[in-house]
Design a protein around this motif. Structure first.
Motif, PDB file in Angstrom:
ATOM      1  N   GLY A  58       0.832  -1.204   0.000  1.00  0.00           N
ATOM      2  CA  GLY A  58       0.000   0.000   0.000  1.00  0.00           C
ATOM      3  C   GLY A  58       0.859   1.243   0.000  1.00  0.00           C
ATOM      4  N   SER A  59       0.304   2.313  -0.519  1.00  0.00           N
ATOM      5  CA  SER A  59       1.021   3.583  -0.556  1.00  0.00           C
ATOM      6  C   SER A  59       0.034   4.728  -0.442  1.00  0.00           C
ATOM      7  N   ARG A  60       0.572   5.854  -0.010  1.00  0.00           N
ATOM      8  CA  ARG A  60      -0.277   7.036   0.146  1.00  0.00           C
ATOM      9  C   ARG A  60       0.567   8.285  -0.010  1.00  0.00           C
ATOM     10  N   CYS A  61       0.058   9.248  -0.763  1.00  0.00           N
ATOM     11  CA  CYS A  61       0.732  10.533  -0.952  1.00  0.00           C
ATOM     12  C   CYS A  61      -0.199  11.662  -0.522  1.00  0.00           C
ATOM     13  N   LEU A  62       0.317  12.538   0.308  1.00  0.00           N
ATOM     14  CA  LEU A  62      -0.461  13.676   0.790  1.00  0.00           C
ATOM     15  C   LEU A  62       0.399  14.926   0.771  1.00  0.00           C
ATOM     16  N   LYS A  63      -0.273  16.059   0.708  1.00  0.00           N
ATOM     17  CA  LYS A  63       0.443  17.316   0.855  1.00  0.00           C
ATOM     18  C   LYS A  63       0.956  17.430   2.289  1.00  0.00           C
ATOM     19  N   PHE A  64       1.978  18.236   2.462  1.00  0.00           N
ATOM     20  CA  PHE A  64       2.610  18.314   3.776  1.00  0.00           C
ATOM     21  C   PHE A  64       1.630  18.737   4.875  1.00  0.00           C
ATOM     22  N   ASP A  65       0.711  19.615   4.560  1.00  0.00           N
ATOM     23  CA  ASP A  65      -0.223  20.104   5.585  1.00  0.00           C
ATOM     24  C   ASP A  65      -1.410  19.170   5.796  1.00  0.00           C
ATOM     25  N   GLU A  66      -1.467  18.041   5.066  1.00  0.00           N
ATOM     26  CA  GLU A  66      -2.580  17.110   5.212  1.00  0.00           C
ATOM     27  C   GLU A  66      -2.258  15.950   6.151  1.00  0.00           C
ATOM     28  N   PHE A  67      -1.008  15.822   6.572  1.00  0.00           N
ATOM     29  CA  PHE A  67      -0.634  14.748   7.481  1.00  0.00           C
ATOM     30  C   PHE A  67      -1.077  15.085   8.905  1.00  0.00           C
ATOM     31  N   ASN A  68      -1.377  14.023   9.682  1.00  0.00           N
ATOM     32  CA  ASN A  68      -1.769  14.225  11.075  1.00  0.00           C
ATOM     33  C   ASN A  68      -0.616  14.753  11.919  1.00  0.00           C
ATOM     34  N   MET A  69       0.577  14.245  11.625  1.00  0.00           N
ATOM     35  CA  MET A  69       1.723  14.742  12.361  1.00  0.00           C
ATOM     36  C   MET A  69       2.103  16.130  11.851  1.00  0.00           C
ATOM     37  N   LYS A  70       2.642  16.914  12.711  1.00  0.00           N
ATOM     38  CA  LYS A  70       2.974  18.294  12.381  1.00  0.00           C
ATOM     39  C   LYS A  70       4.310  18.339  11.646  1.00  0.00           C
ATOM     40  N   ILE A  71       4.259  18.804  10.417  1.00  0.00           N
ATOM     41  CA  ILE A  71       5.470  18.943   9.609  1.00  0.00           C
ATOM     42  C   ILE A  71       5.710  20.424   9.350  1.00  0.00           C
ATOM     43  N   ILE A  72       6.794  20.912   9.878  1.00  0.00           N
ATOM     44  CA  ILE A  72       7.140  22.325   9.693  1.00  0.00           C
ATOM     45  C   ILE A  72       8.108  22.432   8.526  1.00  0.00           C
ATOM     46  N   LEU A  73       7.659  23.087   7.484  1.00  0.00           N
ATOM     47  CA  LEU A  73       8.507  23.230   6.308  1.00  0.00           C
ATOM     48  C   LEU A  73       9.561  24.305   6.548  1.00  0.00           C
ATOM     49  N   PRO A  74      10.798  24.008   6.238  1.00  0.00           N
ATOM     50  CA  PRO A  74      11.853  25.018   6.391  1.00  0.00           C
ATOM     51  C   PRO A  74      11.707  26.120   5.355  1.00  0.00           C
ATOM     52  N   THR A  75      12.313  27.256   5.631  1.00  0.00           N
ATOM     53  CA  THR A  75      12.256  28.382   4.695  1.00  0.00           C
ATOM     54  C   THR A  75      12.927  28.036   3.367  1.00  0.00           C
ATOM     55  N   GLU A  76      13.889  27.110   3.401  1.00  0.00           N
ATOM     56  CA  GLU A  76      14.540  26.698   2.167  1.00  0.00           C
ATOM     57  C   GLU A  76      13.562  26.063   1.187  1.00  0.00           C
ATOM     58  N   MET A  77      12.531  25.389   1.706  1.00  0.00           N
ATOM     59  CA  MET A  77      11.543  24.766   0.827  1.00  0.00           C
ATOM     60  C   MET A  77      10.793  25.835   0.031  1.00  0.00           C
ATOM     61  N   GLU A  78      10.377  26.893   0.713  1.00  0.00           N
ATOM     62  CA  GLU A  78       9.689  27.980   0.017  1.00  0.00           C
ATOM     63  C   GLU A  78      10.608  28.641  -0.998  1.00  0.00           C
ATOM     64  N   ALA A  79      11.880  28.776  -0.641  1.00  0.00           N
ATOM     65  CA  ALA A  79      12.845  29.387  -1.564  1.00  0.00           C
ATOM     66  C   ALA A  79      13.020  28.533  -2.815  1.00  0.00           C
ATOM     67  N   VAL A  80      13.142  27.233  -2.627  1.00  0.00           N
ATOM     68  CA  VAL A  80      13.319  26.334  -3.774  1.00  0.00           C
ATOM     69  C   VAL A  80      12.089  26.365  -4.670  1.00  0.00           C
ATOM     70  N   ARG A  81      10.921  26.350  -4.079  1.00  0.00           N
ATOM     71  CA  ARG A  81       9.696  26.438  -4.875  1.00  0.00           C
ATOM     72  C   ARG A  81       9.683  27.704  -5.727  1.00  0.00           C
ATOM     73  N   GLY A  82      10.003  28.831  -5.094  1.00  0.00           N
ATOM     74  CA  GLY A  82      10.007  30.096  -5.816  1.00  0.00           C
ATOM     75  C   GLY A  82      11.029  30.119  -6.941  1.00  0.00           C
ATOM     76  N   LEU A  83      12.223  29.600  -6.673  1.00  0.00           N
ATOM     77  CA  LEU A  83      13.271  29.592  -7.690  1.00  0.00           C
ATOM     78  C   LEU A  83      12.884  28.728  -8.883  1.00  0.00           C
ATOM     79  N   GLU A  84      12.365  27.541  -8.612  1.00  0.00           N
ATOM     80  CA  GLU A  84      12.045  26.624  -9.700  1.00  0.00           C
ATOM     81  C   GLU A  84      10.841  27.101 -10.508  1.00  0.00           C
ATOM     82  N   LEU A  85       9.833  27.644  -9.854  1.00  0.00           N
ATOM     83  CA  LEU A  85       8.667  28.147 -10.586  1.00  0.00           C
ATOM     84  C   LEU A  85       9.030  29.367 -11.428  1.00  0.00           C
TER      85      LEU A  85
END
Length: 230
Positions: A58-85
């Motif tokens: 079995g497998s499951r894919c969810l967005k980071f904010d959809e998981f029950n556990m709290k996942i804090i995205l680092p600022t580098e993630m937002e930077a990478v998204r902005g650069l690539e887009l």
């Protein structure tokens, strides 16, 4: 024609970068124990968990904010998204501008110079974004339940390759010179040692030799090569 090759390479770079940004395979971790294999992998938008064992999978894919556990995205993630887009927008713009010149024959080679500059900026942003992602310590520890650092995977590699393609396309656009903007050499006069000697004008295109006498009379002679002397 370099511009046509650059257009193809630029399109390849655009497609690779879109795929790399979209897929959840930037970091990957897999572990097998007691007949059960668990895999964790994530990209810029989603985190996936896959488990297989005892005849089941079995497998499951969810967005980071959809998981029950709290996942804090680092600022580098937002930077990478902005650069690539931003890089995707830039390389797409470069392809459109170059396409107007190469396919539709509009404008002149200045269009290609502009397209080359934009493609160069896009390639740099693609590579910088991938490097920021791979060098961030916080990114490697994004999933707290996994102690072992993740390994870089396909999404990261695709963005690096797309950056190289964009830079290659930029070089091709800038180096393109189809001769349309080159000017033919002007006729060059030859004069004798004194003003009374006739002036000879050589036309390199038609190989026509025109001899102008000091008087009102002019004689034109066509010869395949050289200049006839009088």
């Amino acid at each position: 024609m370099l511009a046509a090759g650059g257009l193809i390479v630029g399109i390849v770079g655009l497609v690779l970068n879109i795929v790399g940004v979209a897929i959840p395979y930037w970091y990957y971790y897999s572990e097998a124990e007691k007949g059960v294999k668990a895999s964790f992998y994530f990209g810029l938008w989603k985190l996936c968990v896959k488990a297989a064992g005892f005849g089941q999978e079995g497998s499951r894919c969810l967005k980071f904010d959809e998981f029950n556990m709290k996942i804090i995205l680092p600022t580098e993630m937002e930077a990478v998204r902005g650069l690539e887009l931003t890089a995707i927008i830039l390389i797409a713009t470069s392809i459109v501008i170059a396409g107007l010149r190469v396919v539709m024959k509009k404008g002149d080679n200045k269009y290609l110079k502009v397209a080359g500059g934009i493609a160069c900026a896009a390639g740099i942003l693609m590579i910088v974004g991938a490097v920021v992602f791979s060098t961030s310590d916080q990114m490697k520890k994004l999933i707290p339940i996994v102690a072992i650092p993740f390994k870089l995977h396909a999404g990261f590699a695709l963005c690096i390759v797309s950056g190289v393609c964009s830079l290659a396309a930029a070089v091709m656009f800038i180096m393109e010179n189809d001769g349309e903007n080159q000017t033919m050499p002007q006729p060059y006069p030859y004069h004798g040692q004194n003003g009374g000697v006739p002036a000879v004008s050589l036309q390199p295109s038609a190989m026509v030799v025109t001899v102008q006498q000091p008087s009102a009379m002019a004689v034109t002679a066509q010869q395949p090569l050289g200049v006839q002397t009088f």
